[in-house]
Design an enzyme around this catalytic site. Structure first.
Site, PDB file in Angstrom:
ATOM      1  N   GLY A  42      -5.087   3.897 -11.088  1.00 33.02           N
ATOM      2  CA  GLY A  42      -5.421   4.947 -10.114  1.00 33.02           C
ATOM      3  C   GLY A  42      -6.810   4.847  -9.509  1.00 33.02           C
ATOM      4  O   GLY A  42      -7.323   5.827  -8.966  1.00 33.02           O
ATOM      5  N   LYS A  55       6.957  -0.026  -7.560  1.00 37.53           N
ATOM      6  CA  LYS A  55       8.402   0.165  -7.436  1.00 37.53           C
ATOM      7  C   LYS A  55       8.735   0.017  -5.953  1.00 37.53           C
ATOM      8  O   LYS A  55       7.952   0.441  -5.098  1.00 37.53           O
ATOM      9  CB  LYS A  55       8.708   1.585  -7.935  1.00 37.53           C
ATOM     10  CG  LYS A  55      10.136   1.947  -8.007  1.00 37.53           C
ATOM     11  CD  LYS A  55      10.745   1.627  -9.356  1.00 37.53           C
ATOM     12  CE  LYS A  55      12.250   1.626  -9.197  1.00 37.53           C
ATOM     13  NZ  LYS A  55      12.947   0.937 -10.245  1.00 37.53           N
ATOM     14  N   ILE A  56       9.894  -0.547  -5.659  1.00 35.44           N
ATOM     15  CA  ILE A  56      10.261  -0.729  -4.253  1.00 35.44           C
ATOM     16  C   ILE A  56      10.726   0.609  -3.677  1.00 35.44           C
ATOM     17  O   ILE A  56      11.461   1.361  -4.323  1.00 35.44           O
ATOM     18  CB  ILE A  56      11.305  -1.844  -4.112  1.00 35.44           C
ATOM     19  CG1 ILE A  56      10.600  -3.182  -4.408  1.00 35.44           C
ATOM     20  CG2 ILE A  56      11.930  -1.855  -2.721  1.00 35.44           C
ATOM     21  CD1 ILE A  56      11.482  -4.381  -4.447  1.00 35.44           C
ATOM     22  N   ASN A  95       0.701   0.533   2.417  1.00 36.14           N
ATOM     23  CA  ASN A  95       0.572  -0.008   1.062  1.00 36.14           C
ATOM     24  C   ASN A  95      -0.675  -0.883   0.994  1.00 36.14           C
ATOM     25  O   ASN A  95      -1.061  -1.504   1.975  1.00 36.14           O
ATOM     26  CB  ASN A  95       1.820  -0.865   0.748  1.00 36.14           C
ATOM     27  CG  ASN A  95       1.742  -1.527  -0.614  1.00 36.14           C
ATOM     28  OD1 ASN A  95       1.409  -0.882  -1.615  1.00 36.14           O
ATOM     29  ND2 ASN A  95       2.031  -2.822  -0.669  1.00 36.14           N
ATOM     30  N   HIS A 134      -2.185  -4.215  -0.960  1.00 39.86           N
ATOM     31  CA  HIS A 134      -1.701  -5.354  -1.752  1.00 39.86           C
ATOM     32  C   HIS A 134      -2.882  -6.294  -2.054  1.00 39.86           C
ATOM     33  O   HIS A 134      -3.696  -6.578  -1.172  1.00 39.86           O
ATOM     34  CB  HIS A 134      -0.608  -6.095  -0.970  1.00 39.86           C
ATOM     35  CG  HIS A 134       0.019  -7.186  -1.773  1.00 39.86           C
ATOM     36  ND1 HIS A 134       0.956  -6.949  -2.743  1.00 39.86           N
ATOM     37  CD2 HIS A 134      -0.194  -8.528  -1.769  1.00 39.86           C
ATOM     38  CE1 HIS A 134       1.308  -8.093  -3.313  1.00 39.86           C
ATOM     39  NE2 HIS A 134       0.630  -9.067  -2.730  1.00 39.86           N
TER      40      HIS A 134
HETATM   41  C1  GAR Z   1      -4.307  -2.575  -6.778  1.00 42.18           C
HETATM   42  O1  GAR Z   1      -5.116  -3.704  -6.940  1.00 42.18           O
HETATM   43  C2  GAR Z   1      -3.223  -2.838  -5.764  1.00 42.18           C
HETATM   44  O2  GAR Z   1      -3.584  -3.762  -4.786  1.00 42.18           O
HETATM   45  C3  GAR Z   1      -2.121  -3.373  -6.624  1.00 42.18           C
HETATM   46  O3  GAR Z   1      -2.182  -2.634  -7.813  1.00 42.18           O
HETATM   47  C4  GAR Z   1      -3.527  -2.276  -8.061  1.00 42.18           C
HETATM   48  C5  GAR Z   1      -3.576  -0.823  -8.446  1.00 42.18           C
HETATM   49  O4  GAR Z   1      -4.848  -0.466  -8.884  1.00 42.18           O
HETATM   50  N1  GAR Z   1      -0.851  -3.230  -5.972  1.00 42.18           N
HETATM   51  C6  GAR Z   1       0.123  -4.115  -6.060  1.00 42.18           C
HETATM   52  O5  GAR Z   1       0.051  -5.115  -6.725  1.00 42.18           O
HETATM   53  C7  GAR Z   1       1.360  -3.754  -5.279  1.00 42.18           C
HETATM   54  N2  GAR Z   1       2.262  -4.844  -5.221  1.00 42.18           N
HETATM   55  P1  GAR Z   1      -5.237   1.060  -9.051  1.00 42.18           P
HETATM   56  O6  GAR Z   1      -4.110   1.724  -9.832  1.00 42.18           O
HETATM   57  O7  GAR Z   1      -6.522   1.023  -9.840  1.00 42.18           O
HETATM   58  O8  GAR Z   1      -5.408   1.652  -7.680  1.00 42.18           O
END
Ligand code: GAR
Length: 189
Positions: free
Chosen positions: A14, A89-90, A105, A107
């Site tokens: 988060g 999740k998709i 989103n 990424h």
């Molecule tokens: C982030 O780095 C985001 O880019 C990645 O999860 C992490 C969440 O961090 N998302 C993905 O890989 C989506 N495919 P957070 O919970 O600390 O924000």
């Protein structure tokens, strides 16, 4: 300025949610976080929702009608914009249809490179010289919607997965708010 009622979807740590909450508390930032949805009961991000008194809902994605539950909650809180911030999740086609061009989103790669999971290990294996993050619109194809913003850096020789994640997340915390400002500056949303 009327701030757009926004829902942030999370699954874990988060840090992006925390960062967006702090931006959204600024007068001129275009969104208000009105709801947090997590598919993980133990997501650390839920603590930020609690701390800032933002309504949050746990959605069990193992039950059949969970997509209806998501939509009902989005309607209940009058949500008009959605940020996926580490939501693993998709998203259903029905949700995408209901929120055309209103779901974004973040990424942890320079899309279209390294869609999907395990981006950092694949980057290292591939001997990439550049890494970074992408904020993009969500469409029916995984990690394939139009890019809003990308930020990059050159890999250091000592960069392992952990360092890459740290460097990437530092950029994510700039890119996500910038992308949101860009969307609302340019569009008649
Ligand atoms: C982030 O780095 C985001 O880019 C990645 O999860 C992490 C969440 O961090 N998302 C993905 O890989 C989506 N495919 P957070 O919970 O600390 O924000």
């Amino acid at each position: 300025m009327v701030k757009k009622k926004t829902c942030v979807f999370i699954s874990g740590q988060g840090s992006n949610l925390k960062n967006l909450i702090s931006y959204s508390r600024k007068v001129n930032f275009p969104i208000k976080i009105s709801l947090v949805i997590s598919n993980n009961k133990k997501a650390n991000g839920i603590n930020y929702a609690k701390k800032y008194r933002i309504p949050y809902v746990f959605i069990n994605t193992k039950v059949q009608n969970y997509n209806n539950k998501i939509l009902l909650n989005l309607k209940k809180y009058n949500i008009s914009f959605i940020c996926l911030a580490g939501y693993m999740k998709i998203i259903s086609n029905n949700l995408i249809k209901n929120y055309q061009k209103k779901i974004i989103n973040i990424h942890p790669s320079l899309l279209p490179k390294f869609k999907g999971l395990n981006t950092f290990s694949r980057m290292i294996k591939n001997k990439e010289t550049k890494a970074g993050c992408t904020v993009h619109y969500v469409n029916k194809k995984l990690d394939s919607g139009n890019t809003i913003i990308q930020k990059s850096f050159f890999l250091g020789v000592k960069d392992d997965e952990e360092i890459l994640k740290k460097k990437t997340q530092k950029l994510e915390h700039l890119a996500f708010p910038e992308a949101i400002i860009k969307i609302f500056r340019n569009s008649s949303f």
